[in-house]
Design an enzyme around this catalytic site. Structure first.
Site, PDB file in Angstrom:
ATOM      1  N   HIS A  23      -3.399   6.844  15.095  1.00 26.90           N
ATOM      2  CA  HIS A  23      -3.563   6.031  13.874  1.00 26.90           C
ATOM      3  C   HIS A  23      -5.056   5.762  13.620  1.00 26.90           C
ATOM      4  CE1 HIS A  23       0.574   4.433  12.565  1.00 26.90           C
ATOM      5  NE2 HIS A  23       0.728   5.598  13.163  1.00 26.90           N
ATOM      6  N   SER A  83       8.442   6.260  12.265  1.00 26.55           N
ATOM      7  CA  SER A  83       8.281   5.603  10.953  1.00 26.55           C
ATOM      8  C   SER A  83       9.253   6.100   9.897  1.00 26.55           C
ATOM      9  CB  SER A  83       6.835   5.785  10.465  1.00 26.55           C
ATOM     10  OG  SER A  83       5.921   5.294  11.408  1.00 26.55           O
ATOM     11  N   LYS A 104       0.828  -1.203   0.000  1.00 23.42           N
ATOM     12  CA  LYS A 104       0.000   0.000   0.000  1.00 23.42           C
ATOM     13  C   LYS A 104       0.864   1.255   0.000  1.00 23.42           C
ATOM     14  CE  LYS A 104      -1.310   1.793   3.694  1.00 23.42           C
ATOM     15  NZ  LYS A 104      -0.917   2.859   4.643  1.00 23.42           N
ATOM     16  N   ARG A 128       2.481   6.033  -3.052  1.00 21.06           N
ATOM     17  CA  ARG A 128       3.551   6.957  -3.436  1.00 21.06           C
ATOM     18  C   ARG A 128       3.747   6.944  -4.953  1.00 21.06           C
ATOM     19  NH1 ARG A 128       4.194   5.721   1.674  1.00 21.06           N
ATOM     20  NH2 ARG A 128       5.370   7.073   3.086  1.00 21.06           N
ATOM     21  N   GLU A 149       3.424   0.465  12.668  1.00 22.18           N
ATOM     22  CA  GLU A 149       2.289  -0.236  12.059  1.00 22.18           C
ATOM     23  C   GLU A 149       2.334  -1.749  12.329  1.00 22.18           C
ATOM     24  OE1 GLU A 149       3.584  -0.775   7.467  1.00 22.18           O
ATOM     25  OE2 GLU A 149       3.948   1.172   8.374  1.00 22.18           O
TER      26      GLU A 149
END
Length: 425
Positions: free
Chosen positions: A341, A199, A25, A30, A314
């Site tokens: 989140h 992240s 994803k 992107r 995540e």
């Protein structure tokens, strides 16, 4: 949200399974943004077909990009930046990449773009994006302060230049600006000023995708990025398998024991999910490559762990589910940002793990999980795909576990429940 309860498969025996994963994803979305800003048509091979990717494609199409979707390939024709569009409406759903990336894209168009999303999307932090756009001179209407819905009044051009933001809540604020910076008149000299930025692998992925398309990017010092203005080269890109989605299957073999083969694991990748290779070892598994595949062998009794997951937050829900079945306590650190989140993942994990018998302490930066006698339960997912993955892992070890709204996995993995049932059979 579905009112149906899904009976999670129970697996008392060790596994011997192989899985192939849908596309990433993070890489798909992107690639879509960069293709919409490129100097010619691009083709994406094996993109993720999911709600998040569809929302991104729909948003870019609303801004004038042409997107033709076939089963294995998406062809993207760039949007003409100078063409007046008038009023545009964008549905962000619950996709962080859409709600953070698309406002910066919209600033490049001669349009008033209104963005909104699911009810939970209106609770997610957007201050980093909105402050950045204001700092770039972009006019905004923000009736809800730093939350959705809001409107971006684009004029068709953004000057760019030096900009300092606080991306402590989400690295997506940085990625959003880097992706569009080549199309700014003066490029961008971006600095992050604030606490630790979470992240970081996602920023590395953004930089990698820019450089693959000929964009000049420098990192002269930590937390500073310089993007030179210029063309974004069209690129036919192969989308990697989504390694974060591999987490559920890896978690499954860690708690049942046996062997799992994940097909086509990249040898070089910037995906956060690649961290699963070392996480599995921390839990006591053996990990090796076999040609293009990753093979994980586990005993079924995970070790307790002490992990800093700040760069790979995540992955936390499935890591927490494995920790709930470990041979001792676990401490998960560096994940305070997960409260913003899809749901407050720290509070949600604490609630659901207590429901199955764990003792859980919440901290400012994470969780301490002490396993207890495991019991089955009806587990909530909070419209969060990663919470559904965690519930599926718990179900392997607790007969009778049922899961609310497993369909929420369609956000990044349509068909997850069917694939999981085949995996666990």
């Amino acid at each position: 949200m579905s009112t149906q309860l899904w009976s999670a498969p129970y697996r008392p025996e060790p596994l011997d399974a192989a899985v192939s994963l849908p596309g990433s994803k993070s890489q798909t979305n992107r690639a879509l943004v960069l293709a919409a800003l490129a100097d010619g048509p691009s083709r994406l091979h094996r993109p993720l077909v999911s709600r998040d990717a569809d929302l991104m494609a729909d948003a870019l199409a609303a801004l004038g990009a042409g997107i033709v979707r076939d089963a294995e390939h998406w062809t993207v024709t760039p949007a003409p930046l100078g063409q007046p569009l008038g009023a545009v409406t964008i549905d962000c759903g619950l996709a962080g990449t859409v709600m953070r990336f698309v406002p910066a894209v919209a600033a490049l168009f001669d349009a008033t773009t209104t963005l909104d999303g699911d009810p939970r999307a209106r609770e997610r932090p957007m201050g980093g994006t909105l402050d950045a756009l204001r700092g770039l001179g972009v006019a905004l209407d923000t009736p809800q302060g730093d939350r959705l819905p809001f409107a971006v009044h684009g004029t068709g051009t953004v000057a760019g230049g030096p900009l300092t933001i606080d991306a402590s809540e989400s690295s997506q604020f940085v990625s959003a600006l880097l992706l569009v910076a080549p199309r700014f008149a003066d490029g961008l000299d971006l600095r992050h000023a604030g606490e630790r930025m979470p992240s970081l692998p996602h920023v590395a992925m953004t930089l990698d995708e820019l450089r693959r398309r000929g964009v000049e990017v420098e990192e002269p010092e930590p937390a500073r990025w310089i993007v030179r203005p210029g063309a974004v080269r069209a690129l036919d890109a192969e989308i990697e398998p989504d390694l974060s989605n591999a987490g559920a299957f890896l978690g499954g073999v860690l708690v049942t024991g046996g062997r799992l083969r994940v097909r086509h694991w990249p040898t070089r990748t910037t995906q956060a999910g690649d961290r699963w290779r070392s996480i599995a070892v921390s839990f006591g598994a053996a990990v090796e490559r076999d040609g293009d595949d990753l093979v994980v062998t586990a005993t079924g009794v995970p070790r307790g762990v002490d992990l800093d997951l700040g760069d790979v937050g995540e992955l936390t829900p499935v890591v927490a589910a494995v920790a709930a079945l470990a041979d001792g306590p676990s401490r998960l650190r560096g994940i305070g940002h997960l409260r913003g989140h899809e749901t407050d993942r720290i509070a949600a994990l604490a609630t659901e793990l207590r429901r199955v018998g764990c003792t859980v302490d919440e901290h400012d930066d994470g969780l301490t999980i002490v396993p207890g006698p495991l019991r089955s339960a009806d587990l909530e997912t909070y419209a969060d795909h990663r919470m559904a993955h965690a519930a599926a892992v718990l179900g392997l070890a607790a007969k009778g576990t049922r899961v609310h709204d497993v369909e929420t996995t369609a956000k990044t993995y349509p068909g997850f429940a069917d694939d999981w049932e085949r995996f666990a059979s």
